[in-house]
Design a protein around this motif. Sequence first.
Motif, PDB file in Angstrom:
ATOM      1  N   GLN A   1      -3.458   7.499  -2.325  1.00 20.39           N
ATOM      2  CA  GLN A   1      -2.575   7.099  -3.075  1.00 20.39           C
ATOM      3  C   GLN A   1      -2.268   5.592  -2.679  1.00 20.39           C
ATOM      4  O   GLN A   1      -1.248   5.152  -3.229  1.00 20.39           O
ATOM      5  N   SER A   2      -2.948   5.008  -1.990  1.00 15.91           N
ATOM      6  CA  SER A   2      -2.870   3.708  -1.400  1.00 15.91           C
ATOM      7  C   SER A   2      -2.421   2.529  -2.669  1.00 15.91           C
ATOM      8  O   SER A   2      -1.747   1.540  -2.322  1.00 15.91           O
ATOM      9  N   HIS A   3      -2.840   2.840  -3.776  1.00 17.89           N
ATOM     10  CA  HIS A   3      -2.496   1.776  -4.832  1.00 17.89           C
ATOM     11  C   HIS A   3      -1.106   2.024  -5.211  1.00 17.89           C
ATOM     12  O   HIS A   3      -0.474   1.036  -5.835  1.00 17.89           O
ATOM     13  N   ARG A   4      -0.191   2.918  -4.548  1.00 22.78           N
ATOM     14  CA  ARG A   4       1.099   3.008  -4.981  1.00 22.78           C
ATOM     15  C   ARG A   4       1.953   1.931  -4.024  1.00 22.78           C
ATOM     16  O   ARG A   4       3.197   2.256  -3.996  1.00 22.78           O
ATOM     17  N   TYR A   5       1.097   1.081  -3.286  1.00 24.67           N
ATOM     18  CA  TYR A   5       1.876   0.348  -2.223  1.00 24.67           C
ATOM     19  C   TYR A   5       2.978  -0.569  -2.930  1.00 24.67           C
ATOM     20  O   TYR A   5       3.822  -0.969  -2.083  1.00 24.67           O
ATOM     21  N   THR A   6       2.909  -0.941  -4.140  1.00 26.10           N
ATOM     22  CA  THR A   6       3.736  -1.589  -4.849  1.00 26.10           C
ATOM     23  C   THR A   6       4.980  -0.703  -5.241  1.00 26.10           C
ATOM     24  O   THR A   6       6.121  -1.340  -5.916  1.00 26.10           O
TER      25      THR A   6
ATOM     26  N   ASP B   1       8.831   8.002   0.571  1.00 27.17           N
ATOM     27  CA  ASP B   1       8.200   9.141   1.127  1.00 27.17           C
ATOM     28  C   ASP B   1       7.452   9.205   2.410  1.00 27.17           C
ATOM     29  O   ASP B   1       7.579   9.997   3.054  1.00 27.17           O
ATOM     30  N   VAL B   2       6.893   7.877   2.676  1.00 26.34           N
ATOM     31  CA  VAL B   2       6.212   7.671   4.077  1.00 26.34           C
ATOM     32  C   VAL B   2       7.167   7.790   5.030  1.00 26.34           C
ATOM     33  O   VAL B   2       6.963   8.460   6.004  1.00 26.34           O
ATOM     34  N   ALA B   3       8.314   7.056   4.659  1.00 27.19           N
ATOM     35  CA  ALA B   3       9.377   7.202   5.773  1.00 27.19           C
ATOM     36  C   ALA B   3       9.916   8.796   6.157  1.00 27.19           C
ATOM     37  O   ALA B   3       9.867   8.875   7.274  1.00 27.19           O
TER      38      ALA B   3
ATOM     39  N   ARG C   1      -4.446   7.604   2.290  1.00 35.45           N
ATOM     40  CA  ARG C   1      -3.139   7.495   2.173  1.00 35.45           C
ATOM     41  C   ARG C   1      -2.857   8.526   1.025  1.00 35.45           C
ATOM     42  O   ARG C   1      -3.205   8.427  -0.024  1.00 35.45           O
ATOM     43  N   THR C   2      -1.836   9.243   1.287  1.00 31.91           N
ATOM     44  CA  THR C   2      -1.221   9.590   2.500  1.00 31.91           C
ATOM     45  C   THR C   2      -1.623  10.882   3.237  1.00 31.91           C
ATOM     46  O   THR C   2      -0.994  11.146   4.091  1.00 31.91           O
ATOM     47  N   GLY C   3      -2.808  11.279   2.713  1.00 30.11           N
ATOM     48  CA  GLY C   3      -3.281  12.502   3.517  1.00 30.11           C
ATOM     49  C   GLY C   3      -3.362  12.534   4.795  1.00 30.11           C
ATOM     50  O   GLY C   3      -3.148  13.457   5.645  1.00 30.11           O
ATOM     51  N   SER C   4      -3.970  11.318   5.307  1.00 29.98           N
ATOM     52  CA  SER C   4      -3.992  11.298   6.971  1.00 29.98           C
ATOM     53  C   SER C   4      -2.763  11.533   7.388  1.00 29.98           C
ATOM     54  O   SER C   4      -2.618  12.522   8.591  1.00 29.98           O
ATOM     55  N   LEU C   5      -1.583  10.986   7.055  1.00 29.73           N
ATOM     56  CA  LEU C   5      -0.135  11.077   7.655  1.00 29.73           C
ATOM     57  C   LEU C   5       0.351  12.679   7.381  1.00 29.73           C
ATOM     58  O   LEU C   5       0.926  13.151   8.486  1.00 29.73           O
ATOM     59  N   ASP C   6       0.240  12.911   6.308  1.00 29.41           N
ATOM     60  CA  ASP C   6       0.490  14.367   6.022  1.00 29.41           C
ATOM     61  C   ASP C   6      -0.138  15.441   6.951  1.00 29.41           C
ATOM     62  O   ASP C   6       0.626  16.224   7.336  1.00 29.41           O
ATOM     63  N   ASP C   7      -1.383  15.527   7.071  1.00 36.53           N
ATOM     64  CA  ASP C   7      -2.130  16.191   7.819  1.00 36.53           C
ATOM     65  C   ASP C   7      -1.935  16.085   9.288  1.00 36.53           C
ATOM     66  O   ASP C   7      -1.597  17.258  10.153  1.00 36.53           O
ATOM     67  N   PHE C   8      -1.332  14.667   9.759  1.00 40.51           N
ATOM     68  CA  PHE C   8      -1.141  14.749  11.258  1.00 40.51           C
ATOM     69  C   PHE C   8       0.393  15.472  11.479  1.00 40.51           C
ATOM     70  O   PHE C   8       0.729  15.865  12.233  1.00 40.51           O
ATOM     71  N   VAL C   9       1.264  15.167  10.559  1.00 41.86           N
ATOM     72  CA  VAL C   9       2.648  15.661  10.518  1.00 41.86           C
ATOM     73  C   VAL C   9       2.605  16.978  10.389  1.00 41.86           C
ATOM     74  O   VAL C   9       3.503  17.756  10.800  1.00 41.86           O
ATOM     75  N   ASP C  10       1.898  17.670   9.447  1.00 43.28           N
ATOM     76  CA  ASP C  10       2.014  19.175   9.327  1.00 43.28           C
ATOM     77  C   ASP C  10       1.449  19.681  10.422  1.00 43.28           C
ATOM     78  O   ASP C  10       1.465  20.999  10.766  1.00 43.28           O
TER      79      ASP C  10
END
Length: 439
Positions: free
Chosen positions: A18-23, A30-32, A390-399
Amino acid sequence: MNSVEHVSPGSWTYPGDQSHRYTDQEYWTDVARTAERGGFDAVFFADVRGVYDVFGGDRETAIRKGVQTPSNDPSYLVPAMAEVTEDLGFAVTRSTTYSHPYQLAREFSTLDHLTDGRVAFNVVTSYLESAAANLGLDGRMDKATRYDRADEFLEVCYRLWEDSWDEDAVVRDAERGVYTEPERVRAIDHEGEFFDVPGPHGCEPSPQRTPVIFQAGSSDRGREFAAANAEAVFCSQPTERGVVEYMDDLRERAAALGRDPDSLAFFPGIVPVVGETEAQAEAKYEALVEHVDVEAALALLSGFIDMDLSELDPDRKIEHIETDAIQGTMNAFTKSDPDREWTVREVAEFSGLGTTSPVVVGTPEEVADELEHWYREVGADGLNVKEVVRTGSLDDFVDLVCPVLRERGLLPEEPRGGTLRERLFGAGPHLPPDHPARQ
Ligand SMILES: Cc1cc2nc3c(=O)[nH]c(=O)nc-3n(C[C@H](O)[C@H](O)[C@H](O)COP(=O)(O)O)c2cc1C
């Protein structure tokens, strides 16, 4: 980074990334929320000026492959991300080479007010030659000059943040018609080699006054600067040995400057790849490696160490140089493990997932074991978890990983509240008395 990619070149081609959604502001809010749900103390924003044009002598590869370009300014994300969270902190990178201290002090005071004291300033001196011309300079300043300027830059900021306004300057006394007592606001009268700043600061004291100071200086001069200023240190070395050498050296230098060496908090970078089973984690790792773009990695590294890697035979061994760009990246492959030699090809392949930080592949328990090891045995104060997808790595880590860390008592059950500085260091909201800014 507030960009399509930071240090995992090619990861944007991974299915579903999803990193193209950085704009898109919603992407960041959502990341926050996710980071806060996981129990992170802060989100760390790297930021870079200039384009990567060392590889092949032009910017073509970097532009074509999205190597940290395009990118937007991270500061503007902070109020939006703060609005949807209560406790999450925000470490924002800004360059002392390409900004002015009076202006920057105002910007951080504003962010500190708007976030109730949740910001940190990652102080960098920059490294890409291509940035200089756009900002009216003849060329990149050499490293010693960049750090001399950074010393004076912080001196000005510290005085604006710490000395210019008394805590009780604002009285808001409607009866007397006095908003601020003028004798409680002072000029700083700074006249130096790089800046003349009379002051006073334009902002009233924010919750932390000085934002939490992050630094990652890795050359000799950079380490001296970090030891003098850093409260928190972000480092990136592929081996424990490299990280321990760095932490010991910085603590020693801080002690020599009269600081409590244990007051510096170290956050080594780490790249977790987690799956519910070992087989799933392995499969995920293989898929990530398949999407590494080796040419893009070389373009990134060429900028980091200011050496055109397109000219080198891929099987040639990397030899140590002192670089005017990022010394830590060079050291990662020449000093972090003295028994290992790296070829250009090996460096490019390794760097595809988080550049110079170790990759940890495993089940949630195995990844938690490794993080616990870094905390308990290696002596890190926390870790800087680097994303690949993005954001799979963060989601995996948090979940998957955060619940295990919480069960083990390595993350608090409930957020600790207070300013970022209070949460990171367990003391007050302001700089500690032994910090040079308070001397
Ligand atoms: C772990 C790490 C993270 C860094 N992050 C950034 C960054 O986000 N933006 C930037 O311009 N420079 C960054 N730098 C580089 C600094 O700008 C610094 O100027 C550069 O490393 C040169 O100084 P040194 O050789 O003493 O480290 C980083 C360096 C390290 C080691």
